[in-house]
Design an enzyme around this catalytic site. Structure first.
Site, PDB file in Angstrom:
ATOM      1  N   GLU A 161       0.848  -1.191   0.000  1.00  0.00           N
ATOM      2  CA  GLU A 161       0.000   0.000   0.000  1.00  0.00           C
ATOM      3  C   GLU A 161       0.883   1.241   0.000  1.00  0.00           C
ATOM      4  OE1 GLU A 161      -2.949  -0.273   3.103  1.00  0.00           O
ATOM      5  OE2 GLU A 161      -3.798  -2.106   2.265  1.00  0.00           O
ATOM      6  N   HIS A 205      -8.611  10.045   2.784  1.00  0.00           N
ATOM      7  CA  HIS A 205      -8.290   8.892   1.934  1.00  0.00           C
ATOM      8  C   HIS A 205      -8.485   9.311   0.477  1.00  0.00           C
ATOM      9  CE1 HIS A 205      -8.095   4.924   0.231  1.00  0.00           C
ATOM     10  NE2 HIS A 205      -7.859   4.394   1.413  1.00  0.00           N
ATOM     11  N   ARG A 222      -0.876   8.854   1.758  1.00  0.00           N
ATOM     12  CA  ARG A 222      -2.198   9.406   1.441  1.00  0.00           C
ATOM     13  C   ARG A 222      -2.250  10.926   1.401  1.00  0.00           C
ATOM     14  NH1 ARG A 222      -5.445   5.103   5.192  1.00  0.00           N
ATOM     15  NH2 ARG A 222      -4.968   3.379   3.813  1.00  0.00           N
ATOM     16  N   HIS A 234     -10.977  10.375   6.608  1.00  0.00           N
ATOM     17  CA  HIS A 234     -10.830   8.942   6.850  1.00  0.00           C
ATOM     18  C   HIS A 234     -10.341   8.605   8.244  1.00  0.00           C
ATOM     19  CE1 HIS A 234     -10.257   4.784   5.677  1.00  0.00           C
ATOM     20  NE2 HIS A 234      -8.963   4.824   5.975  1.00  0.00           N
ATOM     21  N   ARG A 275      -1.008   9.208   9.138  1.00  0.00           N
ATOM     22  CA  ARG A 275      -0.865   7.766   9.405  1.00  0.00           C
ATOM     23  C   ARG A 275      -0.468   6.992   8.148  1.00  0.00           C
ATOM     24  NH1 ARG A 275      -4.216   3.564   8.524  1.00  0.00           N
ATOM     25  NH2 ARG A 275      -6.203   4.666   8.341  1.00  0.00           N
TER      26      ARG A 275
HETATM   27  C1  SIN Z   1      -7.666   1.031   2.755  1.00  0.00           C
HETATM   28  O1  SIN Z   1      -7.838  -0.156   2.518  1.00  0.00           O
HETATM   29  O2  SIN Z   1      -7.279   1.792   1.882  1.00  0.00           O
HETATM   30  C2  SIN Z   1      -7.959   1.552   4.133  1.00  0.00           C
HETATM   31  C3  SIN Z   1      -7.129   0.916   5.154  1.00  0.00           C
HETATM   32  C4  SIN Z   1      -6.533   1.941   6.082  1.00  0.00           C
HETATM   33  O3  SIN Z   1      -7.218   2.904   6.432  1.00  0.00           O
HETATM   34  O4  SIN Z   1      -5.341   1.855   6.409  1.00  0.00           O
END
Ligand code: SIN
Length: 525
Positions: free
Chosen positions: A117, A232, A272, A331, A366
């Site tokens: 991610e 997000h 993010r 988010h 975060r």
């Molecule tokens: C996501 O799957 O993008 C959200 C998970 C998160 O908030 O870390």
């Protein structure tokens, strides 16, 4: 239902609260009560998609790399000791969840599948049901809590902390029929999540109204970093609220972001804050209200992301052929009740964990999939500390700054208006109707305290908070939630106005640079 004699009262029923309850009841035979305003499985955890970041396979990965990625995302405000605890203890907590019955996705050889991610240098995110990780974690924990807790108070709204002799001894609560009660316990743990419902566009469920943070503020407990709200970048641009989330794991899998002209405009694997900012700037420049997520080249979308695929089909979208409209949505509340490394707050007897807490692990932004992890790691530490007789905060983690104990990150007090100073403003449109006032507040926050902020926009939001405050007289859970949103909203606006720089998730159009002199926590007083 017993209302006294509890060893530990847990407020909230997400991953942090339930992890603590299970540890306390199963391992230490404590008498545990869990109090939640909905039903046990109803929490923000249930909505978490991507997964849990934890280094389960070493080489090439390592906890040092996970630590470095977390610190980089946090833009200079993470507490390195707290992050060390997070990355070192995370893998064992994941294994415990598996032992408890949580089913994470595995490859054909039976090894845990790892996803990548944004902000992670390597794939290290374990997941369940493709992108239904929170739901699986919550399911496993709910079963365990139902088996072990002494008391479960569902449909009970925690109103305020009861402080006696300088120690938190109880909470006042409103029961299902509006009746008032006091639930007493030797220790109280706040795990009530964040305040995404401050915003009109959010991925958070309706319950996310910052209740625990607001209670702490009213009791004079140290709260910090609330100006850092993570947006997000890939919430589906659709009228549904909460906004359907298109997990970050899609970008980790190769999905691309495209502007209105079909051009890429950002590295999709940046953290993010970077991606949301780039999107917002592109949307403003092109006068559009969304960009596109192009997942058309992803292999086996339906198999890898079955829940997202099903949600898209229901909305008439086919990710194999359609670009998906996306825009940033509020988010995650990075700040909260300041704690030390054991989750102790500044008030003896009161502990905090999960999104309601400011442990220092997230800093100004975060890292993806560190949220479930934080709850799983720090909540059990609270229980261990209580078991070992700890009765107040130590100068560790984010608490170090609050106690003025040195370290590279200091603390600065930020004043919210006191109740006497809060400007009497006419109620929002809709008069004293709390739900109309909540909507007006949410719209103002999204417009003026969202991804991009300025002194002028924050000034307008402050007036909107004052108008919403005028609708908080009265009883009932709608009013209680609005009161809490207003409480956190005052704090957020004050801290964001005082932070005359841009850092992590806080971007000031009028102060675009990161300034070393602001490398401190804003502690609300
Ligand atoms: C996501 O799957 O993008 C959200 C998970 C998160 O908030 O870390």
């Amino acid at each position: 239902m017993p209302t006294d004699d509890l060893d530990l009262l847990v407020l909230g029923s997400g991953v942090a609260g339930l992890s603590a309850a299970v540890r306390a009841a199963e391992t230490h035979r404590m008498r545990v009560g869990v109090l939640t305003k909905g039903e046990l499985p109803q929490s923000t955890t249930r909505w978490a998609q991507g997964g849990v970041a934890a280094v389960l396979h070493h080489d090439p990965d390592s906890t040092d790399l996970h630590l470095a990625d977390t610190l980089a995302a946090g833009a200079g405000l993470c507490d390195a000791d707290a992050v060390r605890v997070l990355v070192d203890e995370g893998p064992a907590r994941v294994q415990e969840l598996i032992a408890l019955g949580a089913m994470f996705d595995r490859d054909p050889e039976g090894r845990l599948e790892l996803a990548r991610e944004g902000g992670h240098t390597l794939a290290r995110v374990v997941h369940a049901g493709g992108a239904a990780t929170g739901a699986e974690v919550e399911r496993a924990l709910v079963v365990a809590v139902q088996r072990t807790a002494t008391a479960v108070y569902e449909h009970h709204f925690a109103l305020d902390l009861v402080v006696e002799g300088g120690r938190c001894r109880a909470v006042t609560a409103m029961g299902p029929s509006g009746e008032r009660l006091e639930v007493r316990a030797s220790d109280v743990l706040v795990t009530t999540g964040g305040a995404g419902q401050l915003f009109a566009v959010t991925t958070n469920p309706v319950e996310a109204t910052g209740d625990g943070i607001a209670m702490a503020l009213r009791a004079g407990v140290a709260v910090a970093d609330v100006e850092f709200v993570q947006f997000h970048p890939t919430a589906l641009h659709h009228e549904a609220m909460p906004r359907p989330l298109l997990s970050e794991a899609l970008r980790g899998h190769g999905a691309l972001l495209r502007d209105a002209r079909g051009q890429r405009f950002v590295d999709e694997l940046e953290p993010r804050d970077v991606v949301s900012r780039a999107e917002t700037k592109v949307m403003q420049a092109q006068a559009v209200d969304h960009v596109w997520l192009d997942a058309t080249d992803l292999d086996e979308f339906d198999q890898r992301f079955p829940t997202i695929a099903a949600a898209l089909v229901e909305l008439g979208l086919d990710p194999a052929t359609d670009w998906l409209p996306v825009a940033p949505a509020a988010h995650y509340t990075c700040g909260g009740i300041v704690t030390d490394l054991d989750g102790a707050s500044s008030l003896p007897g009161l502990w905090a964990a999960g999104e309601a807490a400011c442990t220092g692990v997230h800093g100004a932004n975060r890292l993806a999939s560190n949220s479930l992890l934080e709850g799983m790691v720090f909540a059990p530490r609270v229980v261990e500390a209580i078991e070992h007789g700890v009765s107040g905060p130590s100068a560790t983690g984010a608490m170090r700054a609050v106690l003025g104990a040195g370290g590279s990150i200091g603390a600065r007090p930020v004043s919210r208006p006191s109740s006497a100073d809060r400007v009497a403003a006419p109620a929002s449109a809709g008069g004293s109707d709390p739900s109309a006032a909540r909507s007006a507040l949410q719209r103002a926050m999204t417009a003026g305290a969202g991804v991009l902020r300025s002194a002028a926009s924050l000034g307008e939001v402050e007036q909107a908070v004052a108008r919403a405050a005028a609708s908080t007289a009265g009883e009932g859970s709608a009013v209680a939630e609005l009161r809490n949103l207003v409480e956190v909203g005052w704090g957020l606006v004050a801290a964001a106005a005082a932070r005359e720089e841009s850092r992590g998730a806080h971007t000031r159009l009028d102060f675009p640079r990161t300034v070393d002199a602001f490398r401190h926590r804003h502690v609300l007083v």
